[in-house]
Scaffold this motif. Structure first.
Motif, PDB file in Angstrom:
ATOM      1  N   GLN A 305       0.815  -1.220   0.000  1.00  0.00           N
ATOM      2  CA  GLN A 305       0.000   0.000   0.000  1.00  0.00           C
ATOM      3  C   GLN A 305       0.851   1.274   0.000  1.00  0.00           C
ATOM      4  O   GLN A 305       0.335   2.372   0.183  1.00  0.00           O
ATOM      5  N   GLY A 306       2.161   1.133  -0.196  1.00  0.00           N
ATOM      6  CA  GLY A 306       3.010   2.310  -0.304  1.00  0.00           C
ATOM      7  C   GLY A 306       3.287   3.017   0.996  1.00  0.00           C
ATOM      8  O   GLY A 306       3.491   4.240   1.013  1.00  0.00           O
ATOM      9  N   HIS A 307       3.345   2.267   2.106  1.00  0.00           N
ATOM     10  CA  HIS A 307       3.618   2.886   3.406  1.00  0.00           C
ATOM     11  C   HIS A 307       5.113   3.017   3.696  1.00  0.00           C
ATOM     12  O   HIS A 307       5.498   3.730   4.620  1.00  0.00           O
ATOM     13  N   VAL A 308       5.958   2.322   2.935  1.00  0.00           N
ATOM     14  CA  VAL A 308       7.381   2.244   3.272  1.00  0.00           C
ATOM     15  C   VAL A 308       8.231   3.013   2.268  1.00  0.00           C
ATOM     16  O   VAL A 308       8.125   2.796   1.060  1.00  0.00           O
ATOM     17  N   VAL A 309       9.066   3.900   2.789  1.00  0.00           N
ATOM     18  CA  VAL A 309      10.143   4.523   2.010  1.00  0.00           C
ATOM     19  C   VAL A 309      11.428   3.819   2.419  1.00  0.00           C
ATOM     20  O   VAL A 309      11.814   3.838   3.587  1.00  0.00           O
ATOM     21  N   TYR A 310      12.066   3.194   1.457  1.00  0.00           N
ATOM     22  CA  TYR A 310      13.232   2.341   1.723  1.00  0.00           C
ATOM     23  C   TYR A 310      14.516   3.125   1.469  1.00  0.00           C
ATOM     24  O   TYR A 310      14.650   3.811   0.446  1.00  0.00           O
ATOM     25  N   CYS A 311      15.488   3.011   2.398  1.00  0.00           N
ATOM     26  CA  CYS A 311      16.765   3.710   2.268  1.00  0.00           C
ATOM     27  C   CYS A 311      17.916   2.750   2.562  1.00  0.00           C
ATOM     28  O   CYS A 311      17.839   1.939   3.496  1.00  0.00           O
TER      29      CYS A 311
END
Length: 481
Positions: A305-311
């Motif tokens: 659902q697009g809750h995670v911004v990955y770095c």
């Protein structure tokens, strides 16, 4: 297990036999010829399985003799206790963090404080070759601006590597950054405004506390388990009381505890994020250093659902100096690229091109297998040294990868004082004070095991043990517990 390759299934079964005691430490496991005949597989398949077990540190090859179960003394020290939840607050540690960092950089100091791999574990020669090749054959482009989202061949290589973390992503969705911290700060600048509340693991990486301070964010610290990572129960309680904008966390090898969030709890975390409308910023900088690669996926792998911004970045695997990281920003990518374009453009062109060339041609996976094995050996050696030389009652973590060890000293030992005394002996450590905005970890230290284990390293651990014991006695802890 059905999705595993044949050699991985063989390795997994033998690993299970070793853990169950079917094969004892020091005993010989079946020869390659015998195992090949038993399972009706090729010698090459068995050799791959045994190489996998060697990477895990479970077996060792003896020339002209065969493979034997690796024999190490048992670790008996317990793992540290979990933290408690305290009220949100502004960050107050920045000046102390800066002081500790400055002191750890003194010339002649044995660096056990910063989580930086020793140069012996970096592919310096291969990187130098790639840099020379790029500057010689691609100089016009290498010395020109490179705008966001970055060098396409590098983004393509990263997209390929993300499959190992369970993340299927198109190269167009990758944004190249100046390392992982740059990715984290851009994520926070896009997702928050000054005064917002973010949740972070406790203890947490001190750089995140500095970022929160610079951006004017309040932080609530969520207890993190040394084994299973962030406490979802505590996070839910906090979300019920306060409006949390962002959860900043690590699912694979958190810093400093080394916790790994199991798959089901990762999915539960994503359900919590959806329920409370929280964004998650995942810092996966140590993810490629898991001792059993492929066993644990990144949180982003389960994000539907697009809750995670990955770095992430190559700072812990290739070189901290090249400053190449990346992020997967999902629906926030356009805003991230706009922010990057009008601030830093993108990372250095030369290094982007050199890293892309290295990933394509220079054996990155072979390098990772080597350093994983070295870090596992170093961690075990450090753990045994702490167990032997530190005061009774000392606790420490059991990380499943990486090169960071978290140590909890008994009683009322002040590790800020231990830090000062260690520096006088030419040794730097990271006192627990800087990993929290609370006073809960003043008796803890973080040790860097990403240095070669030799007499100097052993002497440094012995010296720390003596100093810690003296501090125990100075504080009147006649009984350690």
């Amino acid at each position: 297990m059905t999705n595993l390759l044949l050699y991985q299934r063989i390795a997994q079964q033998l690993a299970e036999d070793i853990r169950k005691g079917v094969y004892q430490p020091g005993e010989r496991v079946p020869s390659v010829r015998k195992m090949s005949a038993q399972l009706n597989v090729s010698h090459a398949t068995v050799l791959q399985a045994y190489a996998n077990l060697e990477d895990q540190g479970l077996i060792r090859a003896r020339p002209q003799s065969g493979y034997y179960v690796h024999q190490t003394p048992a670790l008996t020290a317990p793992t540290p206790d979990i933290a408690r939840v305290e009220r949100p607050g502004l960050v107050t540690r920045s000046s102390i963090i800066q002081q500790v960092l400055d002191e750890s950089r003194r010339e002649g100091v044995f660096a056990l404080g910063t989580a930086v791999p020793h140069v012996d574990y970096l592919p310096v020669r291969a990187l130098h070759q790639q840099l020379a090749k790029v500057t010689r054959f691609h100089s016009p482009r290498a010395f020109s601006y490179m705008f966001s989202p970055g060098y396409e061949p590098l983004r393509r290589q990263i997209a390929i590597r993300m499959r190992d973390a369970g993340v299927v992503v198109d190269p167009s969705e990758v944004v190249i950054t100046h390392g992982c911290v740059d990715a984290l700060q851009m994520a926070l600048r896009v997702l928050t405004r000054p005064g917002d509340l973010i949740a972070a693991e406790s203890p947490t990486y001190y750089g995140l506390l500095q970022l929160a301070d610079l951006l004017g964010l309040k932080v609530i610290e969520i207890p993190s388990d040394p084994t299973a990572g962030i406490s979802l129960e505590a996070l839910q309680l906090a979300a019920n009381q306060w409006s949390i904008k962002v959860v900043l966390m690590t699912s694979r090898l958190s810093n400093p505890l080394g916790g790994v969030v199991p798959e089901e709890r990762q999915k539960q975390l994503l359900r919590l994020a959806a329920e409370f409308n929280m964004q998650i910023v995942e810092d996966d900088i140590h993810g490629e250093l898991m001792f059993e690669p492929g066993r644990y996926k990144a949180l982003k792998a389960y994000d539907r659902q697009g809750h995670v911004v990955y770095c992430s970045s190559f700072s812990k695997t290739l070189s901290p100096g090249v400053r190449i990281g990346w992020m997967l920003a999902g629906r926030h990518q356009e805003e991230i690229q706009r922010l990057q374009t009008f601030s830093t453009h993108s990372a250095c062109s030369v290094t982007q091109m050199a890293i892309a060339s290295y990933l394509e041609n220079a054996g990155y996976d072979r390098h990772l297998r080597h350093v994983r094995q070295e870090y596992r050996k170093n961690l075990t050696a450090c753990q045994l040294a702490v167990q032997q030389h530190f005061p009774a009652g000392t606790q420490m973590t059991r990380p499943l990868g990486g090169f960071i060890l978290w140590v909890s000293l008994p009683g009322r030992v002040n590790t800020q004082e231990l830090h000062v005394r260690a520096l006088e002996q030419g040794i730097s450590i990271a006192p627990g004070l800087i990993f929290s905005n609370t006073e809960q970890f003043n008796h803890c230290i973080r040790l860097n095991c990403g240095v070669p284990w030799n007499r100097e390293a052993e002497r440094a651990l012995m010296t720390l043990g003596v100093l810690a014991t003296q501090l125990c006695e100075d504080t009147g802890n006649g009984t350690w517990y």
